[in-house]
Design an enzyme around this catalytic site. Structure first.
Site, PDB file in Angstrom:
ATOM      1  N   LYS A 184     -39.485 103.260 -15.120  1.00 25.05           N
ATOM      2  CA  LYS A 184     -38.588 102.131 -14.804  1.00 25.05           C
ATOM      3  C   LYS A 184     -37.127 102.543 -14.924  1.00 25.05           C
ATOM      4  CE  LYS A 184     -37.128  98.118 -13.714  1.00 25.05           C
ATOM      5  NZ  LYS A 184     -37.146  96.952 -14.584  1.00 25.05           N
ATOM      6  N   LYS A 253     -27.005  98.735 -19.386  1.00 24.79           N
ATOM      7  CA  LYS A 253     -27.884  99.190 -20.472  1.00 24.79           C
ATOM      8  C   LYS A 253     -28.949 100.131 -19.951  1.00 24.79           C
ATOM      9  CE  LYS A 253     -31.421  96.958 -21.409  1.00 24.79           C
ATOM     10  NZ  LYS A 253     -32.872  96.991 -21.017  1.00 24.79           N
TER      11      LYS A 253
END
Length: 305
Positions: A184, A253
């Site tokens: 991911k 992030k």
């Protein structure tokens, strides 16, 4: 199974799930699960999130402990590894409150090493963890059309399939715990790069006298296409809607984590470093809660939109 009662219990467990984290993504996944006949329990610290889930038909409970009393399959939809650790390892967390053989499905975008450590801790107590981060945003969560990148054991995946196949249009098992989260981060690194490169292409096209929408139609018919050119630009960028439901803070992030992963491997990836630097620099002009597609505003200002 040793008895009809045990079979009924097993069948019920395959139709009942608890969701921790009822924000945009968690809410969307609850919608899909409920629509497909699952019984859904949920909990969240946010009062508004609780109320929204309750209105859908989620059986909202006040604590993780109360949730664990009702289910032996738990889905996490949380912002980051820190929250996942707190929910799983806290004094009143899943590890201390879960029923025997509980399966945890973490759909958050988290850190591979943290996930591997958590999987080991849970396994030592007879619990199981799948990392199953998702792509598709809130719309995909609500529509059951997400892509899920799964890490964990084959046995855990088999047990989770009734839920995962309901929530996704495609799932890929990538191997042991942590591999789903690694994949991911790589996906989001590409997504971040495509936003920048496609914005540059559209700005160049405008300067060359091309209509942006027509240019994108052409690109999407050829080898230059991506999900960014096919979906993000028409749906959220060219119309200046910027309301995809995924924030600059979350993408920054994820990029920081992707760059940390690159550093851990020892690879030299200069393009990834340039993309990461551009997203980091955007903190000066784009707020954390701005839509992540707003990164295009840092590309050729005045010549893109």
């Amino acid at each position: 199974m040793n008895s009809a009662h045990q079979r009924r219990q097993y069948q019920m467990s395959q139709q009942t799930i608890g969701v921790i984290g009822l924000g945009n993504m968690g809410n969307g996944m609850c919608q899909t699960l409920l629509r497909n006949g699952f019984k859904v329990y949920g909990t969240d610290l946010g009062v508004a999130q609780q109320a929204s889930a309750r209105a859908l038909g989620v059986a909202v409970v006040e604590s993780i402990a109360a949730l664990c009393e009702q289910v032996d399959v738990i889905l996490l939809s949380l912002p980051a590894a820190k929250q996942v650790q707190e929910v799983l390892l806290g004094e009143q967390g899943v590890l201390n409150c879960a029923q025997a053989q509980t399966l945890v499905i973490d759909t958050s975008t988290s850190e591979p090493d943290v996930t591997r450590s958590l999987a080991k801790s849970l396994a030592e107590r007879g619990l199981a963890l799948l990392d199953a981060p998702v792509s598709g945003g809130p719309a995909g969560a609500a529509g059951g059309t997400m892509v899920m990148l799964v890490g964990g054991t084959e046995a855990s995946l088999l047990r989770a399939l009734p839920f995962l196949t309901t929530l996704s249009s495609k799932l890929v098992h990538l191997g042991p715990s942590g591999n789903g989260h690694a994949a991911k981060l790589i996906n989001n690194l590409l997504c971040a790069a495509h936003l920048v490169s496609t914005a540059e292409a559209v700005a160049l096209g405008r300067k060359a006298g091309l209509d942006p929408a027509a240019l994108l139609d052409g690109l999407n018919a050829g080898s230059g296409r991506s999900a960014i050119s096919e979906v993000n630009f028409p749906r959220w960028i060219l119309n200046e809607g910027f309301d995809s439901g995924f924030t600059m803070q979350l993408m920054r992030k994820d990029l920081r984590l992707a760059l940390e992963l690159i550093e851990q491997t020892g690879l030299q990836l200069p393009l990834a470093q340039l993309v990461g630097a551009q997203w980091a620099a955007s903190e000066a002009t784009l707020a954390d809660q701005d839509d992540f597609n707003c990164i295009v505003k840092t590309v050729a200002p005045g010549d893109l939109l």
